[in-house]
Design an enzyme around this catalytic site. Sequence first.
Site, short mmCIF file in Angstrom:
data_model
loop_
_atom_site.label_atom_id
_atom_site.label_comp_id
_atom_site.label_asym_id
_atom_site.label_seq_id
_atom_site.Cartn_x
_atom_site.Cartn_y
_atom_site.Cartn_z
N THR A 19 -3.95 9.88 5.65
CA THR A 19 -3.27 8.84 6.42
C THR A 19 -2.39 7.96 5.53
O THR A 19 -1.33 7.51 5.94
CB THR A 19 -4.33 7.96 7.13
OG1 THR A 19 -5.05 8.80 8.03
CG2 THR A 19 -3.70 6.82 7.90
N THR A 99 -9.18 10.16 4.00
CA THR A 99 -10.52 9.58 3.90
C THR A 99 -11.60 10.44 4.55
O THR A 99 -12.77 10.34 4.20
CB THR A 99 -10.56 8.19 4.58
OG1 THR A 99 -10.20 8.34 5.95
CG2 THR A 99 -9.63 7.23 3.89
#
Length: 354
Positions: A19, A99
């Site tokens: 992201t 993540t």
Amino acid sequence: MNLSSTTALPVLVIYTGGTIGMRSGPNGLTPGGDFAARMHRALETLPAEKRQTLPRVEVISYSPLIDSSSTTPLDWQTLADDIRTRHADYAGVVVVHGTDTLSWTAASLAFQLSDITRPVVVTGAMHPLEAPDSDARDNLYGALRFAMAPALDGVAVYFAGHLLRGVRATKQHASANAAFISPNAPPLGECLNEPLVYADERPTQVNDAALAADSPRADYRRVAQGEVVRIAFWPGMAAWQLDAWLGDNRVKGALLQLWGAGNMADDPALIEVLKRANDQGKLIAAVSQCPRGSVDMGAYAAGGDLAKAGVLSGADMTPEAAYTKLVHLLALPLEHAARRRAFMATWVSERSDG
Ligand code: ASN
């Protein structure tokens, strides 16, 4: 602890996706390129006194950039190989990663790179670099600063102000900036204004760490087709279901996630499946479904049966650490008994027994 680097070597940044570097597209966020320029633009917005403390950086971007949910064990080995080949020319390495599986990659790197003496700091962000109030810039700042810290050889995760041992970290929040914790080990440091390493936190290594130094001989193609499975037990799980995984001859290893301190149903048929798989040379270990605390196979009769069936205790390892250790051992050209012994040894502070 003084974090000033003794060398003027640059820090290597390896951007893999996630992201942090994503941009909005017609179907939502997708991994975006031009990371070096975008990272520099973000770091330029830091106050001057912080900017001055940053190292020189060199950036490598992987292709294709991926959402980390697509990461495989082969990606872990590619990353470790790249770091191994290049690390001597750098003060340290920052891995920029999505993540979702960041803690899996960090744990795998910890085992694969246990013999190199440079900090490797894995980071990412919950929001893209250009998003309002993004956590990306501050995570990069802290990771870059820690990657210059000679007191830190080994793999760490830096996220939301905290430096965690890579092999102990786990993602525990789907949306908050403070997404990572290390449930069974204290943090290694923090970066509020200045980075601070709490103590001389080199990972402890014991005996079979010699095996870990054998890493270059690991071949992750041996474990690239789903050969290691992860099975979380549930109430009512039947032996045929366990056998559907473990009886398959493509499966070489398994991580079991048991109840509490290492319990499972009092069902001899389940134990029989486990014993048969171990007798076939499959490497089987157990951790708890509880994020905190440890498996203790001696605590309950069921645990004793597990040990007799050949199941290894993963003690207080995270599922990420136990799984990536199994993968690494199965990627090395070892006998079953040597793999079992090595699983029980501590290589990089990944477990605390007793
Ligand atoms: N799905 C993203 C990834 O893991 C999540 C993130 O990076 N925050 O690549």
